[in-house]
Design a protein around this motif. Sequence first.
Motif, PDB file in Angstrom:
ATOM      1  N   ASN A  72       0.882  -1.260   0.054  1.00 25.30           N
ATOM      2  CA  ASN A  72       0.057  -0.058   0.078  1.00 25.30           C
ATOM      3  C   ASN A  72       0.760   1.294  -0.014  1.00 25.30           C
ATOM      4  O   ASN A  72       0.340   2.420   0.196  1.00 25.30           O
ATOM      5  CB  ASN A  72      -0.833   0.010   1.092  1.00 25.30           C
ATOM      6  CG  ASN A  72      -2.225  -0.858   0.972  1.00 25.30           C
ATOM      7  OD1 ASN A  72      -2.862  -0.946  -0.013  1.00 25.30           O
ATOM      8  ND2 ASN A  72      -2.557  -1.499   2.141  1.00 25.30           N
ATOM      9  N   LEU A  73       1.832   1.156  -0.124  1.00 21.25           N
ATOM     10  CA  LEU A  73       2.882   2.379  -0.425  1.00 21.25           C
ATOM     11  C   LEU A  73       2.473   3.248  -1.533  1.00 21.25           C
ATOM     12  O   LEU A  73       2.692   4.522  -1.255  1.00 21.25           O
ATOM     13  CB  LEU A  73       4.514   1.970  -0.581  1.00 21.25           C
ATOM     14  CG  LEU A  73       5.304   1.100   0.340  1.00 21.25           C
ATOM     15  CD1 LEU A  73       6.643   0.783   0.161  1.00 21.25           C
ATOM     16  CD2 LEU A  73       5.422   2.018   1.850  1.00 21.25           C
ATOM     17  N   TYR A  74       2.160   2.856  -2.544  1.00 23.77           N
ATOM     18  CA  TYR A  74       1.478   3.718  -3.724  1.00 23.77           C
ATOM     19  C   TYR A  74       0.014   3.422  -3.918  1.00 23.77           C
ATOM     20  O   TYR A  74      -0.129   2.987  -5.074  1.00 23.77           O
ATOM     21  CB  TYR A  74       2.459   3.568  -5.049  1.00 23.77           C
ATOM     22  CG  TYR A  74       3.982   3.762  -4.593  1.00 23.77           C
ATOM     23  CD1 TYR A  74       4.358   5.200  -4.728  1.00 23.77           C
ATOM     24  CD2 TYR A  74       4.787   3.029  -4.178  1.00 23.77           C
ATOM     25  CE1 TYR A  74       5.634   5.527  -4.322  1.00 23.77           C
ATOM     26  CE2 TYR A  74       6.178   3.046  -4.199  1.00 23.77           C
ATOM     27  CZ  TYR A  74       6.573   4.463  -4.149  1.00 23.77           C
ATOM     28  OH  TYR A  74       7.938   4.889  -3.755  1.00 23.77           O
ATOM     29  N   ALA A  75      -0.691   3.033  -3.057  1.00 19.99           N
ATOM     30  CA  ALA A  75      -1.949   2.719  -3.082  1.00 19.99           C
ATOM     31  C   ALA A  75      -3.057   3.896  -3.734  1.00 19.99           C
ATOM     32  O   ALA A  75      -2.508   5.050  -3.506  1.00 19.99           O
ATOM     33  CB  ALA A  75      -2.584   2.333  -1.837  1.00 19.99           C
ATOM     34  N   PRO A  76      -3.847   3.668  -4.446  1.00 20.51           N
ATOM     35  CA  PRO A  76      -4.670   4.651  -5.277  1.00 20.51           C
ATOM     36  C   PRO A  76      -5.500   5.457  -4.021  1.00 20.51           C
ATOM     37  O   PRO A  76      -5.672   5.098  -3.101  1.00 20.51           O
ATOM     38  CB  PRO A  76      -5.694   3.733  -5.731  1.00 20.51           C
ATOM     39  CG  PRO A  76      -5.140   2.410  -5.967  1.00 20.51           C
ATOM     40  CD  PRO A  76      -4.362   2.238  -4.906  1.00 20.51           C
ATOM     41  N   VAL A  77      -5.555   6.687  -4.391  1.00 18.89           N
ATOM     42  CA  VAL A  77      -6.169   7.742  -3.420  1.00 18.89           C
ATOM     43  C   VAL A  77      -6.999   8.600  -4.339  1.00 18.89           C
ATOM     44  O   VAL A  77      -6.866   9.138  -5.344  1.00 18.89           O
ATOM     45  CB  VAL A  77      -4.835   8.821  -2.879  1.00 18.89           C
ATOM     46  CG1 VAL A  77      -5.417   9.752  -1.851  1.00 18.89           C
ATOM     47  CG2 VAL A  77      -3.859   7.996  -1.994  1.00 18.89           C
ATOM     48  N   GLY A  78      -8.142   8.848  -3.666  1.00 21.40           N
ATOM     49  CA  GLY A  78      -9.156   9.600  -4.355  1.00 21.40           C
ATOM     50  C   GLY A  78      -9.175  11.041  -3.554  1.00 21.40           C
ATOM     51  O   GLY A  78      -9.152  11.200  -2.310  1.00 21.40           O
TER      52      GLY A  78
ATOM     53  N   VAL B  97      -8.901  10.005   0.397  1.00 19.74           N
ATOM     54  CA  VAL B  97      -9.173   8.833   0.862  1.00 19.74           C
ATOM     55  C   VAL B  97      -8.483   7.469  -0.033  1.00 19.74           C
ATOM     56  O   VAL B  97      -8.164   7.733  -1.212  1.00 19.74           O
ATOM     57  CB  VAL B  97     -10.598   8.505   0.603  1.00 19.74           C
ATOM     58  CG1 VAL B  97     -11.045   7.025   0.803  1.00 19.74           C
ATOM     59  CG2 VAL B  97     -11.822   9.335   1.532  1.00 19.74           C
ATOM     60  N   GLY B  98      -7.517   6.918   0.735  1.00 23.36           N
ATOM     61  CA  GLY B  98      -6.553   5.809   0.157  1.00 23.36           C
ATOM     62  C   GLY B  98      -7.576   4.426   0.492  1.00 23.36           C
ATOM     63  O   GLY B  98      -7.992   4.168   1.574  1.00 23.36           O
ATOM     64  N   VAL B  99      -7.310   3.441  -0.501  1.00 17.85           N
ATOM     65  CA  VAL B  99      -7.988   2.329  -0.355  1.00 17.85           C
ATOM     66  C   VAL B  99      -6.804   1.179  -0.568  1.00 17.85           C
ATOM     67  O   VAL B  99      -5.721   1.512  -1.052  1.00 17.85           O
ATOM     68  CB  VAL B  99      -8.862   1.974  -1.541  1.00 17.85           C
ATOM     69  CG1 VAL B  99     -10.249   2.894  -1.238  1.00 17.85           C
ATOM     70  CG2 VAL B  99      -8.178   2.129  -2.859  1.00 17.85           C
ATOM     71  N   THR B 100      -7.072   0.040  -0.120  1.00 19.45           N
ATOM     72  CA  THR B 100      -6.129  -1.081   0.138  1.00 19.45           C
ATOM     73  C   THR B 100      -5.767  -1.662  -1.451  1.00 19.45           C
ATOM     74  O   THR B 100      -6.673  -1.893  -2.324  1.00 19.45           O
ATOM     75  CB  THR B 100      -6.517  -2.066   1.106  1.00 19.45           C
ATOM     76  OG1 THR B 100      -5.448  -3.012   1.171  1.00 19.45           O
ATOM     77  CG2 THR B 100      -7.640  -2.603   0.550  1.00 19.45           C
ATOM     78  N   ARG B 101      -4.480  -2.072  -1.452  1.00 20.45           N
ATOM     79  CA  ARG B 101      -4.232  -2.929  -2.715  1.00 20.45           C
ATOM     80  C   ARG B 101      -4.029  -4.277  -2.615  1.00 20.45           C
ATOM     81  O   ARG B 101      -3.323  -4.946  -3.273  1.00 20.45           O
ATOM     82  CB  ARG B 101      -2.975  -2.253  -3.532  1.00 20.45           C
ATOM     83  CG  ARG B 101      -3.338  -0.812  -4.238  1.00 20.45           C
ATOM     84  CD  ARG B 101      -2.266  -0.574  -5.070  1.00 20.45           C
ATOM     85  NE  ARG B 101      -0.792  -0.835  -4.610  1.00 20.45           N
ATOM     86  CZ  ARG B 101       0.431  -0.407  -5.296  1.00 20.45           C
ATOM     87  NH1 ARG B 101       0.245   0.021  -6.736  1.00 20.45           N
ATOM     88  NH2 ARG B 101       1.215  -0.595  -4.535  1.00 20.45           N
ATOM     89  N   GLY B 102      -4.288  -4.713  -1.196  1.00 17.17           N
ATOM     90  CA  GLY B 102      -3.897  -6.022  -0.845  1.00 17.17           C
ATOM     91  C   GLY B 102      -4.489  -7.116  -1.814  1.00 17.17           C
ATOM     92  O   GLY B 102      -3.810  -7.979  -2.383  1.00 17.17           O
ATOM     93  N   PRO B 103      -5.850  -7.194  -2.009  1.00 16.24           N
ATOM     94  CA  PRO B 103      -6.447  -8.080  -2.782  1.00 16.24           C
ATOM     95  C   PRO B 103      -5.781  -8.174  -4.337  1.00 16.24           C
ATOM     96  O   PRO B 103      -5.732  -9.055  -4.867  1.00 16.24           O
ATOM     97  CB  PRO B 103      -7.766  -7.929  -2.781  1.00 16.24           C
ATOM     98  CG  PRO B 103      -8.170  -7.249  -1.411  1.00 16.24           C
ATOM     99  CD  PRO B 103      -7.010  -6.402  -1.104  1.00 16.24           C
ATOM    100  N   LEU B 104      -5.541  -6.970  -4.896  1.00 10.65           N
ATOM    101  CA  LEU B 104      -5.005  -6.586  -6.036  1.00 10.65           C
ATOM    102  C   LEU B 104      -3.706  -7.308  -6.229  1.00 10.65           C
ATOM    103  O   LEU B 104      -3.299  -7.859  -7.075  1.00 10.65           O
ATOM    104  CB  LEU B 104      -4.999  -5.195  -6.425  1.00 10.65           C
ATOM    105  CG  LEU B 104      -4.538  -4.833  -7.934  1.00 10.65           C
ATOM    106  CD1 LEU B 104      -4.777  -5.465  -8.953  1.00 10.65           C
ATOM    107  CD2 LEU B 104      -4.336  -3.318  -7.972  1.00 10.65           C
TER     108      LEU B 104
END
Length: 217
Positions: A119-125, A141-148
């Motif tokens: 999640n260092l460069y996770a998408p942010v809205g 708002v940042g969302v997790t990239r774990g499942p991705l």
Amino acid sequence: MRNTVGKLGIARRLANRLYPLTVVIGLLTSLGLPATYFLLQSATLKRTATLRARHLSERFQDILLEGPSLWKYQAYKYTRLLQEVAPDKEVTTIRILDEAGRLISGYAYETAEAATWWNLYAPVGFAPITFNNRMVGSIQVGVTRGPLMSVTLSLLLFSTILGVSLAVLVYRFPVEVVTRLEGQIREHLDTIQRANIELEAKVEDRTRELRNANVQL
């Protein structure tokens, strides 16, 4: 004829031509599928983060309308809003910025997963917060990239096995076919060469017999 047999080398030249092609096929197959999936899903996560930010912005504007001050007396309401957001496992960070883009103290939310490497460069809205028809801040708002990341790594493993297998097949199959054909050609050339040698020997013998017959005559 013997030089022709020794200079065939068709399979070797074909192998040299196929090697860079198989490397390209292996790389494209190994990296193409997971990279495409990662880029598409990252764009989807970016839209998801933006939608979450817009939703929270609307909620936060309602909170601002309830109080006489913009930020000073709204922290407890923000805490209540975070309690509503906490069950959303996709959201890892929430930051409220003032109109100058500075982080407002006490208006930040971050989960333990936000500090992980994926999640260092996770998408942010981003979404603006307006009050009295002017922007008084913004929300991130940042969302997790774990499942991705887990799916992408699984696809990378699968596509790597597929790419290597395909590259080996593309390389070895035509080379083996050409090698067999080249062996058959060599056998035919050797047969022709032996036939020529035998024919030359018979011609020499016949010529010798005729010469001896002429001498006797």
